[in-house]
Write a protein that holds these residues in place. Structure first.
Motif, PDB file in Angstrom:
ATOM      1  N   LEU A 155       0.819  -1.207   0.000  1.00 50.21           N
ATOM      2  CA  LEU A 155       0.000   0.000   0.000  1.00 50.21           C
ATOM      3  C   LEU A 155       0.856   1.263   0.000  1.00 50.21           C
ATOM      4  N   ARG A 156       1.961   1.226   0.728  1.00 52.65           N
ATOM      5  CA  ARG A 156       2.860   2.388   0.754  1.00 52.65           C
ATOM      6  C   ARG A 156       3.532   2.598  -0.605  1.00 52.65           C
ATOM      7  N   CYS A 157       3.910   1.503  -1.247  1.00 56.53           N
ATOM      8  CA  CYS A 157       4.621   1.588  -2.524  1.00 56.53           C
ATOM      9  C   CYS A 157       3.677   1.828  -3.704  1.00 56.53           C
ATOM     10  N   ASN A 158       2.404   1.493  -3.519  1.00 57.83           N
ATOM     11  CA  ASN A 158       1.435   1.607  -4.618  1.00 57.83           C
ATOM     12  C   ASN A 158       0.181   2.327  -4.121  1.00 57.83           C
ATOM     13  N   PRO A 159       0.256   3.631  -3.940  1.00 50.72           N
ATOM     14  CA  PRO A 159      -0.858   4.396  -3.367  1.00 50.72           C
ATOM     15  C   PRO A 159      -2.115   4.432  -4.234  1.00 50.72           C
ATOM     16  N   SER A 160      -2.013   3.958  -5.485  1.00 52.62           N
ATOM     17  CA  SER A 160      -3.182   3.959  -6.371  1.00 52.62           C
ATOM     18  C   SER A 160      -4.030   2.700  -6.229  1.00 52.62           C
ATOM     19  N   ILE A 161      -3.613   1.793  -5.352  1.00 53.96           N
ATOM     20  CA  ILE A 161      -4.432   0.593  -5.122  1.00 53.96           C
ATOM     21  C   ILE A 161      -5.798   1.036  -4.602  1.00 53.96           C
ATOM     22  N   LEU A 162      -6.842   0.581  -5.289  1.00 49.81           N
ATOM     23  CA  LEU A 162      -8.194   1.024  -4.965  1.00 49.81           C
ATOM     24  C   LEU A 162      -8.919   0.048  -4.040  1.00 49.81           C
ATOM     25  N   LEU A 163      -8.627  -1.237  -4.213  1.00 53.03           N
ATOM     26  CA  LEU A 163      -9.384  -2.262  -3.492  1.00 53.03           C
ATOM     27  C   LEU A 163      -8.450  -3.324  -2.934  1.00 53.03           C
ATOM     28  N   MET A 164      -8.674  -3.698  -1.681  1.00 54.97           N
ATOM     29  CA  MET A 164      -7.952  -4.817  -1.081  1.00 54.97           C
ATOM     30  C   MET A 164      -8.940  -5.945  -0.823  1.00 54.97           C
ATOM     31  N   LEU A 165      -8.578  -7.144  -1.261  1.00 55.90           N
ATOM     32  CA  LEU A 165      -9.341  -8.345  -0.950  1.00 55.90           C
ATOM     33  C   LEU A 165      -8.574  -9.055   0.151  1.00 55.90           C
ATOM     34  N   LEU A 166      -9.120  -9.038   1.355  1.00 53.75           N
ATOM     35  CA  LEU A 166      -8.389  -9.444   2.552  1.00 53.75           C
ATOM     36  C   LEU A 166      -8.948 -10.721   3.165  1.00 53.75           C
ATOM     37  N   ASP A 167      -8.096 -11.731   3.284  1.00 47.39           N
ATOM     38  CA  ASP A 167      -8.488 -12.986   3.919  1.00 47.39           C
ATOM     39  C   ASP A 167      -8.813 -12.739   5.393  1.00 47.39           C
ATOM     40  N   ARG A 168      -9.956 -13.243   5.846  1.00 49.68           N
ATOM     41  CA  ARG A 168     -10.384 -13.032   7.240  1.00 49.68           C
ATOM     42  C   ARG A 168      -9.540 -13.829   8.227  1.00 49.68           C
ATOM     43  N   THR A 169      -8.950 -14.930   7.782  1.00 52.01           N
ATOM     44  CA  THR A 169      -8.266 -15.828   8.719  1.00 52.01           C
ATOM     45  C   THR A 169      -6.779 -15.969   8.405  1.00 52.01           C
ATOM     46  N   LEU A 170      -6.077 -14.851   8.369  1.00 51.37           N
ATOM     47  CA  LEU A 170      -4.630 -14.909   8.200  1.00 51.37           C
ATOM     48  C   LEU A 170      -4.008 -15.542   9.452  1.00 51.37           C
ATOM     49  N   PRO A 171      -2.943 -16.310   9.309  1.00 51.33           N
ATOM     50  CA  PRO A 171      -2.321 -16.962  10.466  1.00 51.33           C
ATOM     51  C   PRO A 171      -1.920 -15.971  11.553  1.00 51.33           C
ATOM     52  N   GLY A 172      -2.310 -16.268  12.783  1.00 50.62           N
ATOM     53  CA  GLY A 172      -1.923 -15.433  13.906  1.00 50.62           C
ATOM     54  C   GLY A 172      -2.729 -14.161  14.065  1.00 50.62           C
ATOM     55  N   VAL A 173      -3.768 -13.983  13.256  1.00 52.22           N
ATOM     56  CA  VAL A 173      -4.579 -12.762  13.312  1.00 52.22           C
ATOM     57  C   VAL A 173      -5.977 -13.112  13.817  1.00 52.22           C
TER      58      VAL A 173
END
Length: 205
Positions: free
Chosen positions: A43-61
């Motif tokens: 996200l820091r390197c690519n500020p034009s990213i419009l949408l994140m598809l985020l896994d709900r069950t990342l390990p340790g989260v």
């Protein structure tokens, strides 16, 4: 060109999703991160990213607190939770955390593509069978005053309090008072969170 970041640690799922998206949108720019810190770096390197598809069950989260960390990096980012497990409670948690949508991993290909298209266009997406009464009540506009909605609309454009005050012929102190009331009404943690919730509830575009 629309840009999407897929944050998921399952290579087979990611490869399948990327294949689906490239077929539906050949010009789409895709990025991948396996966990939270690599996602922040993307996200820091690519500020034009419009949408994140985020896994709900990342390990340790165990929670969705990191959504606000992503939004702090890019306030215009839209986040959709993708999950192998689905329930109205999980949807409510995702929306309250600042997500713009919830996509079950079990969704058919055409539904997944439609969901992502809606999210890229600035809409929200929740599967109909997961729309509970707790979410539907978020659409009630009587929660905020017309002035508060006007202030949030300007804040969503990136305007600081000083400029909002100038545009609305109000004092900065008055704008701050309105924001305090907005945070209480929306149960938001901060200004960015308030803007996200306002968008999700249909108060602002």
């Amino acid at each position: 060109m629309n840009q999407i970041l897929i944050t998921d640690d399952h290579p087979i799922f990611v490869e399948g999703l990327e294949s689906i998206l490239r077929k539906a949108h050949p010009n789409l720019k895709l990025y991948h991160a396996e966990h939270i810190e690599p996602a922040k770096q993307q996200l820091r390197c690519n500020p034009s990213i419009l949408l994140m598809l985020l896994d709900r069950t990342l390990p340790g989260v165990d929670s969705l607190a990191h959504l606000q960390e992503f939004l702090a990096i890019n306030p215009n980012l839209r986040i959709a939770i993708i999950s192998a497990h689905e329930s109205q409670q999980q949807v409510s948690e995702a929306i309250e955390a600042g997500a713009a949508g919830f996509i079950p991993k079990s969704s058919p290909v055409d539904c997944t593509v439609k969901a992502i298209d809606l999210l890229l266009k600035g809409n929200i997406y929740i599967p109909k069978h997961l729309l509970g009464s707790a979410y539907k009540q978020y659409r009630k506009k009587e929660d905020l005053t017309a002035r508060q909605i006007e202030i949030l609309s300007l804040a969503a454009l990136g305007q600081p309090n000083k400029k909002i005050a100038l545009n609305l012929n109000l004092t900065e102190g008055t704008i701050k008072q309105h924001f305090n009331a907005i945070l209480r009404t929306l149960h938001a943690d901060n200004r960015t969170h308030a803007i996200q919730l306002a968008r999700l509830r249909g108060f602002i575009a």
